[in-house]
Scaffold this motif. Structure first.
Motif, PDB file in Angstrom:
ATOM      1  N   ASP A 163       1.188  -1.491   0.130  1.00 14.25           N
ATOM      2  CA  ASP A 163      -0.296  -0.024   0.379  1.00 14.25           C
ATOM      3  C   ASP A 163       1.113   1.199  -0.143  1.00 14.25           C
ATOM      4  O   ASP A 163       1.582   1.246   0.403  1.00 14.25           O
ATOM      5  CB  ASP A 163      -0.695   0.256   1.408  1.00 14.25           C
ATOM      6  CG  ASP A 163      -2.034   1.411   1.264  1.00 14.25           C
ATOM      7  OD1 ASP A 163      -2.843   1.149   0.503  1.00 14.25           O
ATOM      8  OD2 ASP A 163      -1.702   1.934   1.776  1.00 14.25           O
ATOM      9  N   GLU A 165      -0.113   3.980   1.595  1.00 16.05           N
ATOM     10  CA  GLU A 165       0.649   5.681   2.349  1.00 16.05           C
ATOM     11  C   GLU A 165       1.523   4.437   3.332  1.00 16.05           C
ATOM     12  O   GLU A 165       2.381   5.066   3.968  1.00 16.05           O
ATOM     13  CB  GLU A 165      -0.229   4.560   2.803  1.00 16.05           C
ATOM     14  CG  GLU A 165      -2.409   5.521   2.439  1.00 16.05           C
ATOM     15  CD  GLU A 165      -1.916   7.175   2.111  1.00 16.05           C
ATOM     16  OE1 GLU A 165      -1.423   7.166   3.649  1.00 16.05           O
ATOM     17  OE2 GLU A 165      -2.024   7.756   1.257  1.00 16.05           O
ATOM     18  N   GLN A 166       1.817   3.068   3.144  1.00  7.14           N
ATOM     19  CA  GLN A 166       2.917   2.482   3.906  1.00  7.14           C
ATOM     20  C   GLN A 166       4.153   3.227   3.682  1.00  7.14           C
ATOM     21  O   GLN A 166       4.626   3.258   4.097  1.00  7.14           O
ATOM     22  CB  GLN A 166       2.604   1.267   3.958  1.00  7.14           C
ATOM     23  CG  GLN A 166       2.868  -0.364   5.417  1.00  7.14           C
ATOM     24  CD  GLN A 166       2.959  -1.912   4.517  1.00  7.14           C
ATOM     25  OE1 GLN A 166       1.847  -2.001   4.107  1.00  7.14           O
ATOM     26  NE2 GLN A 166       3.066  -2.631   5.237  1.00  7.14           N
ATOM     27  N   SER A 169       5.066   6.238   4.653  1.00  6.35           N
ATOM     28  CA  SER A 169       6.039   6.661   5.988  1.00  6.35           C
ATOM     29  C   SER A 169       7.033   5.868   6.555  1.00  6.35           C
ATOM     30  O   SER A 169       7.621   5.943   7.447  1.00  6.35           O
ATOM     31  CB  SER A 169       4.212   5.545   6.783  1.00  6.35           C
ATOM     32  OG  SER A 169       4.526   3.710   6.468  1.00  6.35           O
ATOM     33  N   ARG A 170       7.416   5.112   4.949  1.00 10.13           N
ATOM     34  CA  ARG A 170       8.988   4.409   5.471  1.00 10.13           C
ATOM     35  C   ARG A 170       9.894   5.424   5.037  1.00 10.13           C
ATOM     36  O   ARG A 170      10.943   5.271   5.387  1.00 10.13           O
ATOM     37  CB  ARG A 170       9.084   3.295   4.784  1.00 10.13           C
ATOM     38  CG  ARG A 170       7.932   2.223   5.680  1.00 10.13           C
ATOM     39  CD  ARG A 170       7.935   0.705   5.188  1.00 10.13           C
ATOM     40  NE  ARG A 170       9.358  -0.238   4.755  1.00 10.13           N
ATOM     41  CZ  ARG A 170       9.632  -1.323   4.709  1.00 10.13           C
ATOM     42  NH1 ARG A 170       8.265  -2.188   4.569  1.00 10.13           N
ATOM     43  NH2 ARG A 170      10.318  -2.198   4.640  1.00 10.13           N
TER      44      ARG A 170
END
Ligand SMILES: CC(C)(COP(=O)(O)OP(=O)(O)OC[C@H]1O[C@@H](n2cnc3c(N)ncnc32)[C@H](O)[C@@H]1O)[C@@H](O)C(=O)NCCC(=O)NCCS
Ligand SMILES: Nc1ncnc2c1ncn2[C@@H]1O[C@H](COP(=O)(O)OP(=O)(O)OP(=O)(O)O)[C@@H](O)[C@H]1O
Length: 198
Positions: A163, A165-166, A169-170
């Motif tokens: 995804d 969004e994941q 965030s990384r």
């Protein structure tokens, strides 16, 4: 410096990498390498034909990309089999090109565009990683428009990846590509300066 660049399918990785190249970065593009290993005569294509049958070829012996895409974007087991055939060769070539460019010109930014960077756990190859981000709905809309896909086909391709969004965030850095190209370019300029690449 070597920086990884990733994002979701159709989030704008190629668009943003071209902006970095315009500013003077050197580019290694995993999609280009992925196409090279699927050219007639390459052992990876031969292995894929062994696995999936002659039906993935056009009459002239080149890969029928739409046909193989239909198979692997609808079936995670088939996709894993394809990845097992293609990814080692792609990974090897990415590393070769990265290191060749590094030796050629150690001062320049080397950008390595890899759609499946996180999925393939290649993050440790890079000091920094930039994610080209758009919200999922926009990603789906741009993918459908660019590739002339139905919502179901586009959804299948999104489901084949982590995804977005994941990924966001990384990341060390995020380029938000949800507005116009000038907005994306502005962020590339800011990041370029921040990296000390004047
Ligand atoms: C399945 C194939 C024939 C479909 O070809 P098609 O021309 O429709 O798509 P194209 O190659 O331009 O890829 C478009 C995008 O699809 C996504 N994608 C491609 N392969 C995969 C995969 N195995 N898993 C998840 N996403 C993928 C990537 O985001 C890529 O940028 C082709 O993508 C392929 O040979 N894939 C295997 C190699 C690979 O893993 N490439 C992507 C990472 S380097
Ligand atoms: N800021 C933008 N505004 C409008 N359209 C855009 C923008 N950025 C990219 N696009 C369009 O969105 C589509 C996807 O962009 P691009 O091909 O750069 O994505 P990509 O992440 O490299 O895709 P892939 O994962 O398939 O390699 C293209 O049709 C491109 O022209």
């Amino acid at each position: 410096m070597i920086m990884g660049l990733t994002g979701g399918i159709a989030s704008g990785k190629s668009t943003v990498s071209a902006m970095f190249v315009d500013k003077g970065a050197r580019l290694v593009d995993a999609d280009v390498i992925a196409r090279e290993v699927m050219l007639p005569g390459h052992p990876v294509l031969a292995a894929a034909v062994q696995q999936f049958g002659e039906g993935i070829l056009q009459p002239d012996g080149t890969l029928n990309r739409a046909r193989l895409g239909e198979i692997v974007f609808n079936d995670s087991e088939a996709r894993q089999k394809l990845n097992a055939l293609t990814h080692p060769a792609i990974r090897r070539e990415i590393k070769n090109r990265m290191h060749a460019l590094e030796q050629e010109d150690p001062q320049r930014l080397i950008l390595v565009d890899i759609p499946l960077l996180y999925e393939s756990e290649l993050d440790n190859l890079f000091q920094k990683i930039t994610v080209v981000y758009v919200p999922r709905e926009l990603q789906l809309a741009r993918l459908m428009e660019r590739n002339h896909l139905t919502p179901e086909q586009a959804e299948g391709r999104l489901q084949a990846q982590m995804d977005i969004e994941q990924k966001r965030s990384r990341a060390n850095y995020v380029i938000d590509n949800s507005r116009d190209l000038a907005h994306a370019k502005q962020q590339v300029d800011v990041l370029w300066d921040r990296l000390g690449l004047l």
